[in-house]
Design an enzyme around this catalytic site. Structure first.
Site, PDB file in Angstrom:
ATOM      1  N   GLU A 363       0.830  -1.223   0.000  1.00  0.00           N
ATOM      2  CA  GLU A 363       0.000   0.000   0.000  1.00  0.00           C
ATOM      3  C   GLU A 363       0.860   1.268   0.000  1.00  0.00           C
ATOM      4  O   GLU A 363       0.516   2.275   0.623  1.00  0.00           O
ATOM      5  CB  GLU A 363      -1.034  -0.039   1.124  1.00  0.00           C
ATOM      6  CG  GLU A 363      -1.938  -1.263   0.944  1.00  0.00           C
ATOM      7  CD  GLU A 363      -3.324  -1.150   1.502  1.00  0.00           C
ATOM      8  OE1 GLU A 363      -3.769  -0.022   1.744  1.00  0.00           O
ATOM      9  OE2 GLU A 363      -3.958  -2.195   1.672  1.00  0.00           O
TER      10      GLU A 363
HETATM   11  N1  CAA Z   1      -6.259  11.732  -4.170  1.00  0.00           N
HETATM   12  C1  CAA Z   1      -6.729  12.186  -5.357  1.00  0.00           C
HETATM   13  N2  CAA Z   1      -5.949  12.410  -6.449  1.00  0.00           N
HETATM   14  C2  CAA Z   1      -4.627  12.115  -6.304  1.00  0.00           C
HETATM   15  C3  CAA Z   1      -4.078  11.638  -5.112  1.00  0.00           C
HETATM   16  C4  CAA Z   1      -4.955  11.447  -4.011  1.00  0.00           C
HETATM   17  N3  CAA Z   1      -4.520  10.973  -2.840  1.00  0.00           N
HETATM   18  N4  CAA Z   1      -2.751  11.461  -5.284  1.00  0.00           N
HETATM   19  C5  CAA Z   1      -2.470  11.815  -6.571  1.00  0.00           C
HETATM   20  N5  CAA Z   1      -3.617  12.217  -7.173  1.00  0.00           N
HETATM   21  C6  CAA Z   1      -3.790  12.714  -8.542  1.00  0.00           C
HETATM   22  C7  CAA Z   1      -2.938  13.940  -8.781  1.00  0.00           C
HETATM   23  O1  CAA Z   1      -3.603  15.121  -8.370  1.00  0.00           O
HETATM   24  C8  CAA Z   1      -2.746  13.887 -10.294  1.00  0.00           C
HETATM   25  O2  CAA Z   1      -3.924  14.360 -10.924  1.00  0.00           O
HETATM   26  P1  CAA Z   1      -3.916  15.743 -11.783  1.00  0.00           P
HETATM   27  O3  CAA Z   1      -2.869  15.592 -12.844  1.00  0.00           O
HETATM   28  O4  CAA Z   1      -5.311  15.825 -12.305  1.00  0.00           O
HETATM   29  O5  CAA Z   1      -3.581  16.806 -10.789  1.00  0.00           O
HETATM   30  C9  CAA Z   1      -2.687  12.395 -10.557  1.00  0.00           C
HETATM   31  O6  CAA Z   1      -3.315  11.747  -9.461  1.00  0.00           O
HETATM   32  C10 CAA Z   1      -1.279  11.889 -10.711  1.00  0.00           C
HETATM   33  O7  CAA Z   1      -0.598  12.194  -9.510  1.00  0.00           O
HETATM   34  P2  CAA Z   1       0.960  12.419  -9.454  1.00  0.00           P
HETATM   35  O8  CAA Z   1       1.388  13.375 -10.521  1.00  0.00           O
HETATM   36  O9  CAA Z   1       1.283  12.789  -8.037  1.00  0.00           O
HETATM   37  O10 CAA Z   1       1.481  10.978  -9.857  1.00  0.00           O
HETATM   38  P3  CAA Z   1       2.889  10.315  -9.696  1.00  0.00           P
HETATM   39  O11 CAA Z   1       3.158   9.497 -10.902  1.00  0.00           O
HETATM   40  O12 CAA Z   1       3.914  11.316  -9.275  1.00  0.00           O
HETATM   41  O13 CAA Z   1       2.649   9.224  -8.501  1.00  0.00           O
HETATM   42  C11 CAA Z   1       2.422   8.423  -6.286  1.00  0.00           C
HETATM   43  C12 CAA Z   1       2.118   9.526  -7.296  1.00  0.00           C
HETATM   44  C13 CAA Z   1       1.958   8.978  -4.943  1.00  0.00           C
HETATM   45  C14 CAA Z   1       3.895   8.098  -6.205  1.00  0.00           C
HETATM   46  C15 CAA Z   1       1.587   7.168  -6.664  1.00  0.00           C
HETATM   47  O14 CAA Z   1       2.057   6.592  -7.878  1.00  0.00           O
HETATM   48  C16 CAA Z   1       1.577   6.105  -5.597  1.00  0.00           C
HETATM   49  O15 CAA Z   1       0.846   6.226  -4.609  1.00  0.00           O
HETATM   50  N6  CAA Z   1       2.357   5.012  -5.754  1.00  0.00           N
HETATM   51  C17 CAA Z   1       2.309   3.873  -4.856  1.00  0.00           C
HETATM   52  C18 CAA Z   1       1.275   2.883  -5.281  1.00  0.00           C
HETATM   53  C19 CAA Z   1       0.844   1.996  -4.144  1.00  0.00           C
HETATM   54  O16 CAA Z   1       0.567   2.431  -3.042  1.00  0.00           O
HETATM   55  N7  CAA Z   1       0.699   0.704  -4.436  1.00  0.00           N
HETATM   56  C20 CAA Z   1       0.218  -0.211  -3.509  1.00  0.00           C
HETATM   57  C21 CAA Z   1      -0.435  -1.352  -4.195  1.00  0.00           C
HETATM   58  S1  CAA Z   1      -1.958  -1.833  -3.498  1.00  0.00           S
HETATM   59  C22 CAA Z   1      -1.600  -2.911  -2.251  1.00  0.00           C
HETATM   60  O17 CAA Z   1      -0.505  -3.014  -1.791  1.00  0.00           O
HETATM   61  C23 CAA Z   1      -2.781  -3.620  -1.731  1.00  0.00           C
HETATM   62  C24 CAA Z   1      -2.529  -4.900  -1.048  1.00  0.00           C
HETATM   63  O18 CAA Z   1      -2.706  -5.948  -1.650  1.00  0.00           O
HETATM   64  C25 CAA Z   1      -2.176  -4.927   0.362  1.00  0.00           C
END
Ligand code: CAA
Length: 380
Positions: A363
């Protein structure tokens, strides 16, 4: 500011504690060894309302708040983090995702069964080449008019074999980047949807983790969640809440190890006295108690933010970052306090140490939480 739990919260915490002691503790070592978790225990968690904690009762949920949810997560995780990850994914990724963003027909079809624990859900975002970099989705969903054609691979999927419903994130229009990503509801057994073998893991071994393969899976149009292009925001918004659940899991793992270490230190004698009387051990216990309490405050704050309708992107990231670090550090210390006994399975702390590691990875890794936190503080 009131740090007291309500009577209802205490009742819920005690019910979860009782269930963990009476139902999860027996057999936890054997389940870890065999990498299994019986359906009967899943059913019991459903009956107790642990699988749809925050879901509206009209959809079969318990209608409780996020504070109740983290209390349940902490208590289950003290004993069996394999059980609690199932609870966390079903509650905060699958049920929350559907309740918040699915349409009425989708909720009626899927949410009620998921909230009651009649079926379990999985959340499918990670791919071989898109873990932390979640916008780089390679799984494609091509719009074919009345359906989407899904192709690709998802991996490290929690509940991957057990689930009946899968929320799958896929790229529908590569040129649009993250705005061309959608989320779909898939059911087990759809033609072309294959489930790979169970992963052999370091920790949370009772939880089933699988690779999923999609080969020309026809997904009906009505199974898309939200407007076209909403999939990446769906994943991010859902994961913000998921991180509260995993933070609470990490807290529970740390607190479980601490409670075992404290008890052991009061029983085990060395150099003529119980080892808790040696400052080397007493200071470890002091650090554990202090940092676990700090983690609990961060977890509670994130849950409170969610209950208040505040933005919780940063508070959930902070809670997960810190609680997972505390879990890792202090499960290692709990093993150390147990000495040679800590290295054998009967004393439980080695399992908690192995289980702790994943809380710094899934996550969103700790490094991803720092991206979320630093972007949040810089943006102001
Ligand atoms: N809420 C709403 N929108 C969001 C947001 C949030 N929390 N975070 C980002 N966004 C939006 C941004 O505003 C942007 O939209 P706009 O262009 O319209 O403004 C869009 O999403 C893209 O955001 P970023 O430019 O910030 O994207 P990024 O490529 O830099 O990545 C990141 C952001 C935070 C690194 C994201 O890729 C991330 O969270 N990565 C980790 C993924 C993760 O947590 N994976 C876990 C897998 S699930 C799991 O583990 C479940 C399980 O089985 C236990």
């Amino acid at each position: 500011m009131d740090f007291n739990l309500t009577e209802e919260h205490i009742m819920i915490r005690d019910a979860a504690r009782d269930f963990a002691q009476t139902e999860l503790l027996p057999g936890v070592i054997e389940r870890d060894n065999a990498q299994t978790f019986p359906e009967s225990l899943v059913r019991k968690m459903g009956e107790l309302g642990f699988l749809g904690v925050m879901v509206d009762p009209k959809y079969g949920g318990s209608g409780m708040d996020a504070i109740s949810y983290v209390l349940i997560m902490e208590e289950l995780s003290k004993i069996d983090a394999s059980a609690s990850v199932m609870v966390s994914v079903n509650n905060s990724l699958v049920c929350y995702g559907l309740e918040s963003y699915a349409n009425e027909a989708q909720k009626e079809k899927y949410l009620t069964k998921l909230a009651k624990g009649e079926i379990i859900g999985a959340f499918c975002l990670s791919e071989p080449e898109a873990g932390s970099d979640a916008t780089s989705q390679k799984t494609t969903a091509i719009d074919m008019g009345d359906h989407y054609l899904l192709n690709g691979t998802k991996n490290w999927i929690t509940n991957g074999g057990r689930a009946g419903v899968y929320l799958v994130i896929a790229q529908t229009d590569k040129d649009k980047g993250h705005k061309g990503i959608n989320a779909f509801i898939l059911e087990k057994g759809m033609p072309g949807f294959d489930i790979g073998p169970k992963e052999d893991k370091l920790g949370i071994r009772g939880s089933d983790t699988h690779t999923l393969q999609f080969n020309d899976v026809k997904v009906p149009k009505e199974n898309r969640i939200g407007e076209d292009g909403f999939g990446f925001k769906f994943a991010m918004k859902t994961l913000s809440g998921g991180r509260i659940g995993i933070a609470a899991q990490a807290l529970g793992i740390a607190a479980g190890a601490y409670e075992l270490a404290l008890k052991y230190s009061k029983e085990r004698k060395a150099f003529g006295t119980e080892i808790c009387n040696h400052q080397a051990i007493a200071f470890k216990l002091a650090d554990m108690a202090t940092e676990i309490e700090a983690a609990r405050m961060l977890v509670m704050k994130a849950a409170w933010d969610k209950d208040q309708g505040n933005n919780y992107d940063m508070s959930s990231a902070m809670a997960k970052l810190y609680a997972s670090q505390v879990a890792m550090t202090h499960t290692v210390e709990a093993v150390q306090i147990h000495g040679g006994n800590g290295f054998v399975k009967d004393y439980h702390v080695e399992r908690l140490m192995r289980d702790a590691k994943i809380t710094q990875i899934y996550e969103g890794t700790s490094e991803i939480q720092k991206i979320v936190i630093s972007r949040g503080i810089i943006k102001g």
